[in-house]
Design a protein around this motif. Structure first.
Motif, PDB file in Angstrom:
ATOM      1  N   ILE A 179       0.846  -1.189   0.000  1.00 57.09           N
ATOM      2  CA  ILE A 179       0.000   0.000   0.000  1.00 57.09           C
ATOM      3  C   ILE A 179       0.882   1.240   0.000  1.00 57.09           C
ATOM      4  CG2 ILE A 179      -1.802   1.284   1.212  1.00 57.09           C
ATOM      5  CD1 ILE A 179      -2.742  -1.287   2.465  1.00 57.09           C
ATOM      6  N   PHE A 180       0.650   2.137  -0.961  1.00 54.26           N
ATOM      7  CA  PHE A 180       1.343   3.421  -1.021  1.00 54.26           C
ATOM      8  C   PHE A 180       0.525   4.473  -0.279  1.00 54.26           C
ATOM      9  CE2 PHE A 180       2.683   1.629  -5.321  1.00 54.26           C
ATOM     10  CZ  PHE A 180       3.869   1.119  -4.829  1.00 54.26           C
ATOM     11  N   THR A 181       1.176   5.195   0.627  1.00 48.76           N
ATOM     12  CA  THR A 181       0.471   6.176   1.457  1.00 48.76           C
ATOM     13  C   THR A 181       1.245   7.486   1.501  1.00 48.76           C
ATOM     14  OG1 THR A 181       1.587   5.632   3.543  1.00 48.76           O
ATOM     15  CG2 THR A 181      -0.307   4.264   2.920  1.00 48.76           C
ATOM     16  N   ASN A 182       0.597   8.496   2.077  1.00 51.67           N
ATOM     17  CA  ASN A 182       1.262   9.785   2.261  1.00 51.67           C
ATOM     18  C   ASN A 182       2.252   9.728   3.413  1.00 51.67           C
ATOM     19  OD1 ASN A 182       1.662  12.449   1.400  1.00 51.67           O
ATOM     20  ND2 ASN A 182       0.393  13.234   3.059  1.00 51.67           N
ATOM     21  N   ASN A 183       1.973   8.859   4.386  1.00 56.47           N
ATOM     22  CA  ASN A 183       2.892   8.627   5.497  1.00 56.47           C
ATOM     23  C   ASN A 183       2.812   7.151   5.884  1.00 56.47           C
ATOM     24  OD1 ASN A 183       0.797   8.276   7.761  1.00 56.47           O
ATOM     25  ND2 ASN A 183       0.249  10.294   6.901  1.00 56.47           N
ATOM     26  N   SER A 184       3.769   6.705   6.661  1.00 60.64           N
ATOM     27  CA  SER A 184       3.868   5.279   6.969  1.00 60.64           C
ATOM     28  C   SER A 184       3.031   4.850   8.175  1.00 60.64           C
ATOM     29  CB  SER A 184       5.334   4.893   7.206  1.00 60.64           C
ATOM     30  OG  SER A 184       5.890   5.702   8.221  1.00 60.64           O
ATOM     31  N   GLY A 185       2.352   5.786   8.841  1.00 61.86           N
ATOM     32  CA  GLY A 185       1.596   5.459  10.043  1.00 61.86           C
ATOM     33  C   GLY A 185       0.191   4.971   9.747  1.00 61.86           C
ATOM     34  N   VAL A 186       0.064   3.894   8.986  1.00 65.76           N
ATOM     35  CA  VAL A 186      -1.244   3.344   8.629  1.00 65.76           C
ATOM     36  C   VAL A 186      -1.416   1.986   9.297  1.00 65.76           C
ATOM     37  CG1 VAL A 186      -2.693   2.497   6.745  1.00 65.76           C
ATOM     38  CG2 VAL A 186      -1.310   4.554   6.429  1.00 65.76           C
ATOM     39  N   GLU A 187      -2.527   1.816  10.009  1.00 66.06           N
ATOM     40  CA  GLU A 187      -2.824   0.527  10.625  1.00 66.06           C
ATOM     41  C   GLU A 187      -3.363  -0.428   9.566  1.00 66.06           C
ATOM     42  OE1 GLU A 187      -2.201  -0.397  13.668  1.00 66.06           O
ATOM     43  OE2 GLU A 187      -1.438   1.563  14.282  1.00 66.06           O
TER      44      GLU A 187
END
Length: 275
Positions: free
Chosen positions: A76-84
């Motif tokens: 998963i590509f996100t804006n920041n790495s803090g994704v549960e």
């Protein structure tokens, strides 16, 4: 993305009998025991041949639910790495925009990343930045690479894990210009029974996405990237030869030849049931 079409029961009568699908899948898997597929693409495809081009060439996408998931790894590509990750199965790897810039700045590293996962998801918030960050390894115009283009989801929505699970348990059918439509329905590494189940469900679901339904279907085949297309349905109702056909490539000329005929006949076509 168009809404999911209604899904048929897991075990229902079909215009294409399970026995026909099972024989074709068996022939394909037997051929691949002697011709291993490339690790980067071991998918099995359902190919619909249409009589007329759908939707005047306009692109429409449908998600078809499958009883046996195709994907064993996800990123998963996100804006920041803090994704549960919310107990997703398989557990996804998370890469932020800064990770992509620092770790995957070269073409070779992006190609390696593309080959490392079966499926990529991305937050809609960063959608406009992804083509520049990921390059041709994900957004190439070549059909074999387009499957790695990230599927967009809204990570700000608390229900995003449910959407991710829906994507993991489905396959995408794209309707646009042209008479042949391909959709992934299995992998060579899957059990024969699982592939047959997926093909049977995908046939009925895909046909419901086609304008005029069965009246617009000329033929249906299954194939892998390296194999010949094996027919499982023919609108004309004419029977093919009683033979199982596998594809061998002559190393010198790359010429397609019929490699082996087996007793019993695989792929008899099925008369179209008017619907």
């Amino acid at each position: 993305m168009s809404p999911l079409p209604p899904q048929p029961p897991a075990a229902t009568s079909s215009t294409v009998p399970r026995e026909t699908i099972d024989r074709a899948v068996g022939a394909l898997l037997k051929w691949h025991r002697h011709h291993p597929p490339p690790p980067s693409d071991n998918f099995i495809y359902l190919i619909l041949s249409l009589k007329t081009t759908p939707h005047n060439g306009r692109r429409r996408s449908f998600r078809l639910s499958l009883p046996n998931p195709l994907f064993s790894s996800i990123c998963i590509f996100t804006n920041n790495s803090g994704v549960e990750t919310q107990n997703l199965n398989p557990s996804p790897s998370i890469l932020s925009v800064s990770d992509l810039r620092s770790l995957y700045s070269s073409r070779d590293s992006l190609a390696s990343l593309s080959a490392s996962f079966d499926l990529f998801l991305a937050d809609r918030k960063i959608a406009s930045r992804l083509p520049n960050l990921l390059g041709d390894a994900f957004y190439s115009k070549k059909k074999k690479r387009r499957s790695k283009e990230p599927v967009l989801i809204n990570l700000a929505n608390p229900a995003w894990p449910n959407k991710a699970r829906e994507i993991l348990g489905s396959t995408q059918l794209v309707m646009e210009g042209g008479h042949c439509k391909g959709v992934r329905v299995g992998r060579v590494s899957m059990e024969r029974k699982e592939i047959v189940e997926n093909v049977a469900v995908a046939v009925e679901a895909a046909v419901r996405c086609v304008p005029k339904k069965w009246y617009n279907i000329r033929s249906i085949h299954i194939k892998s990237t390296e194999s010949v297309a094996l027919p499982i349905y023919n609108e004309s109702g004419e029977e093919d030869e009683d033979s199982e056909v596998a594809l061998e490539q002559d190393k010198g000329s790359k010429r397609k030849v019929l490699a082996k005929k087996l007793k019993g006949g695989v792929l008899k076509t099925v008369k179209r049931a008017k619907r």
